[in-house]
Write an enzyme that holds these catalytic residues in place. Structure first.
Site, mmCIF file in Angstrom:
data_model
loop_
_atom_site.group_PDB
_atom_site.id
_atom_site.type_symbol
_atom_site.label_atom_id
_atom_site.label_comp_id
_atom_site.label_asym_id
_atom_site.label_seq_id
_atom_site.Cartn_x
_atom_site.Cartn_y
_atom_site.Cartn_z
ATOM 1 C CB CYS A 143 45.807 38.980 33.662
ATOM 2 S SG CYS A 143 44.894 38.510 32.076
ATOM 3 C CG ASP A 155 44.478 41.699 37.205
ATOM 4 O OD1 ASP A 155 44.599 42.755 36.287
ATOM 5 O OD2 ASP A 155 43.998 40.471 36.701
#
Length: 274
Positions: A181, A188
């Site tokens: 992120c 992620d």
């Protein structure tokens, strides 16, 4: 909305009454401006909602799941944590029907993003949230891992080189994709799908390139557009589709899709990790 003003990465409280003011938007250009060779494409962003709950007019709790489709040419994307807070704000709000909830979400998101956002809500007994059968080559299973060496976890396009001018068609995916992120640096995870028709490139090179993004900081949409732009720039394929199925966070998963083909011919994929 600047990145510093986002609720992402900050402590927040939860509303139990409808709060459209919770929604925040981010300019797509913030991510696209970081892509050296940004290439235009067709596509959309599919968001799946797993934790929708509200009250009916008799104060009985209702639950649902839903899909949101945002066109890739919208000027803005919705900030994911703000969407979670917005959806959670419906918890103690009364609606006469699921259709009304759907209409309210569509109106609020379309106004926020200044485009036509498609919203579809479904009951748990009547939905299409099924795990897809993946009919493509898994890169990490198709190569000789004993001789595979990842030399760098720093993003690089050096691996995206054709081995010959021979034209090939590839339909592949990897479950090993990870990025970070750009606000919180939290990981992620995604299954990354690539359909490619162009000059010959090895599975090893393609996998190595995708793994080099392991520490790349970018929103889901930006990661897919970066991969799409890199492959188009370096290899100039006739056909290219890049689709990421990111694992859910806060009851939401995000699935960006970019292509130079007709988008209505592509079926959305829901993986076992979603």
């Amino acid at each position: 909305m600047e990145m510093t003003n986002l609720v992402l990465g900050k402590s927040t409280t939860y509303d139990c009454e409808y709060a459209p003011s919770r929604l925040q938007r981010i300019k797509r250009e913030l991510g696209r401006s970081q892509i050296k060779n940004y290439t235009e494409s067709e596509g959309y962003d599919l968001w799946r909602l797993y934790e929708i709950t509200y009250l009916d007019l008799n104060s009985l709790p209702k639950v649902a799941v839903g899909k949101i489709i945002v066109p890739k040419n919208s000027e803005y994307i919705v900030e994911s944590k703000s969407l979670k807070l917005y959806i959670f704000s419906l918890t103690m709000t009364k609606f006469k029907s699921l259709e009304q909830v759907e209409s309210v979400i569509k109106r609020d998101l379309s106004e926020l993003l200044e485009c036509d956002v498609k919203v579809s809500l479904m009951t748990l007994n009547d939905n299409d949230f099924v795990i897809s059968k993946i009919d493509s080559v898994e890169l990490e299973s198709a190569i000789d891992l004993k001789n595979f060496q990842q030399n760098s976890f720093t993003y690089s396009t050096d691996m995206l080189k054709a081995t010959s001018d021979k034209q090939i068609s590839i339909n592949c995916h990897t479950n090993l994709f990870r990025s970070l992120c750009p606000v919180t640096a939290q990981p992620d995870h995604a299954t990354m799908f690539i359909e490619y028709e162009g000059k010959e490139i090895s599975y090893e090179s393609l996998l190595s390139y995708l793994i080099s993004l392991r520490n790349h900081q970018g929103f889901h949409e930006q990661c897919v557009e970066l991969i799409y732009s890199d492959i188009m720039t370096m290899l100039k394929p006739k056909k290219l589709c890049v689709h990421a199925s990111f694992t859910r966070r806060g009851g939401i998963d995000i699935n960006p899709f970019r292509t130079n083909q007709a988008i209505d011919s592509y079926k959305n994929v829901r993986t076992v990790r979603q």
